[in-house]
Design a protein around this motif. Structure first.
Motif, short mmCIF file in Angstrom:
data_model
loop_
_atom_site.label_atom_id
_atom_site.label_comp_id
_atom_site.label_asym_id
_atom_site.label_seq_id
_atom_site.Cartn_x
_atom_site.Cartn_y
_atom_site.Cartn_z
N LEU A 1 0.82 -1.20 0.00
CA LEU A 1 0.00 0.00 0.00
C LEU A 1 0.86 1.26 0.00
N MET A 2 1.84 1.29 0.90
CA MET A 2 2.69 2.48 1.03
C MET A 2 3.60 2.66 -0.18
N SER A 3 4.20 1.57 -0.64
CA SER A 3 5.13 1.70 -1.75
C SER A 3 4.43 2.05 -3.06
N THR A 4 3.16 1.64 -3.18
CA THR A 4 2.40 1.89 -4.41
C THR A 4 1.77 3.28 -4.43
N LEU A 5 1.18 3.68 -3.30
CA LEU A 5 0.39 4.91 -3.27
C LEU A 5 1.10 6.13 -2.69
N VAL A 6 2.06 5.90 -1.80
CA VAL A 6 2.73 7.04 -1.15
C VAL A 6 4.11 7.24 -1.76
N PRO A 7 4.28 8.28 -2.57
CA PRO A 7 5.58 8.50 -3.22
C PRO A 7 6.64 8.96 -2.22
N ALA A 8 7.88 8.62 -2.49
CA ALA A 8 8.98 9.02 -1.60
C ALA A 8 9.11 10.53 -1.52
N SER A 9 8.65 11.21 -2.57
CA SER A 9 8.77 12.67 -2.62
C SER A 9 7.70 13.39 -1.79
N MET A 10 6.72 12.65 -1.27
CA MET A 10 5.67 13.29 -0.47
C MET A 10 6.29 13.90 0.78
N PRO A 11 5.93 15.13 1.14
CA PRO A 11 6.50 15.76 2.34
C PRO A 11 6.13 15.01 3.61
N ALA A 12 6.92 15.23 4.66
CA ALA A 12 6.72 14.53 5.93
C ALA A 12 5.31 14.77 6.48
N SER A 13 4.78 15.97 6.28
CA SER A 13 3.44 16.27 6.79
C SER A 13 2.39 15.40 6.09
N GLY A 14 2.58 15.16 4.79
CA GLY A 14 1.66 14.31 4.04
C GLY A 14 1.73 12.86 4.49
N LYS A 15 2.96 12.38 4.74
CA LYS A 15 3.14 11.01 5.21
C LYS A 15 2.54 10.83 6.61
N ALA A 16 2.73 11.84 7.46
CA ALA A 16 2.16 11.78 8.81
C ALA A 16 0.63 11.75 8.74
N LEU A 17 0.06 12.52 7.83
CA LEU A 17 -1.40 12.53 7.65
C LEU A 17 -1.89 11.19 7.12
N ALA A 18 -1.10 10.56 6.24
CA ALA A 18 -1.46 9.24 5.72
C ALA A 18 -1.53 8.21 6.84
N VAL A 19 -0.55 8.24 7.72
CA VAL A 19 -0.52 7.32 8.87
C VAL A 19 -1.71 7.59 9.79
N LEU A 20 -1.99 8.87 10.03
CA LEU A 20 -3.11 9.24 10.89
C LEU A 20 -4.43 8.76 10.31
N ILE A 21 -4.58 8.88 9.00
CA ILE A 21 -5.81 8.42 8.33
C ILE A 21 -5.98 6.91 8.48
N LEU A 22 -4.90 6.16 8.27
CA LEU A 22 -4.98 4.70 8.39
C LEU A 22 -5.35 4.29 9.82
N TRP A 23 -4.75 4.95 10.80
CA TRP A 23 -5.03 4.62 12.20
C TRP A 23 -6.46 4.98 12.58
#
Length: 220
Positions: free
Chosen positions: A143-165
């Motif tokens: 899921l993460m490797s396919t949908l979350v690009p490495a270039s996404m800012p830290a704030s976006g990645k943190a929001l992604a984790v928050l959404i999943l939780w």
């Protein structure tokens, strides 16, 4: 694809996966119907924190390293399969004991008081069921490797984790709450043996499959 579209897609895929029958789903159903709302909610909380941990490990690349290392992944598979098999054995053993003793009401009452008074045990059971499931690790890595690009800012990645939780906590808590309403509890009481049997079979079948997958490289 912009950040908002990525997060919406991530949320949609994850929510569909949450609703799919599996060990997490079966654990909430089994415990909420058998032990009541409090235990079901703490199981849900434990599962959601397991998913939070999986998400953090995946988005930081740690899970990918485990998945990409055959020995580490085999160890995780063996541990996860063994734990699910243990849950299945416990559920099926309890059913057999009930049928032999013909004393279902007394036994259920005794078990409920024990589990309901131990919130930590319910939370730990939920957390362990998710974190030891190698299928969950593979899902989150994909899921993460396919949908979350490495270039996404830290704030976006943190929001992604928050959404999943938050989605995980909402769904499993909703499931536990719904299954433990007074009206539904009355209906499910008569089906308790069938629910426990089905959940025991699910845990056992998935546990055996995962153990088989972990041991397969040894015999080839």
């Amino acid at each position: 694809m912009n950040e908002a579209a990525i997060l919406l897609t991530l949320a949609g895929v994850h929510f569909v996966a949450l609703m799919s029958p599996g060990p997490d789903f079966a654990l909430v159903v089994q415990n909420a119907t058998k032990y009541g709302r409090q235990t079901g909610l703490y199981i849900a909380l434990g599962l959601s924190f397991g998913i939070l941990t999986q998400s953090l490990l995946s988005i930081t690349g740690i899970s990918y390293l485990v998945h990409d290392h055959p020995l580490l992944f085999a160890i995780l598979q063996f541990a996860g399969g063994s734990y699910l098999l243990y849950l299945g054995y416990g559920a099926l053993k309890a059913i057999i004991t009930k049928l032999v003793r013909r004393d279902t009401n007394q036994q259920t009452s005794t078990k409920s008081s024990v589990v309901l008074n131990n919130k930590r045990q319910a939370f730990s059971k939920g957390f362990a069921t998710n974190i030891l499931n190698p299928k969950a690790l593979v899902f989150f890595v994909s899921l993460m490797s396919t949908l979350v690009p490495a270039s996404m800012p830290a704030s976006g990645k943190a929001l992604a984790v928050l959404i999943l939780w938050s989605l995980s906590l909402f769904w499993f808590a909703f499931l536990a709450w719904t299954l433990s309403t007074e009206r539904l509890q009355k209906r499910l009481t008569t089906m308790g043996t069938y629910i426990d049997t089905l959940c025991g079979i699910i845990f056992t079948a998935i546990g055996i499959y995962i153990l088989h997958e972990s041991l397969l490289p040894i015999f080839h």
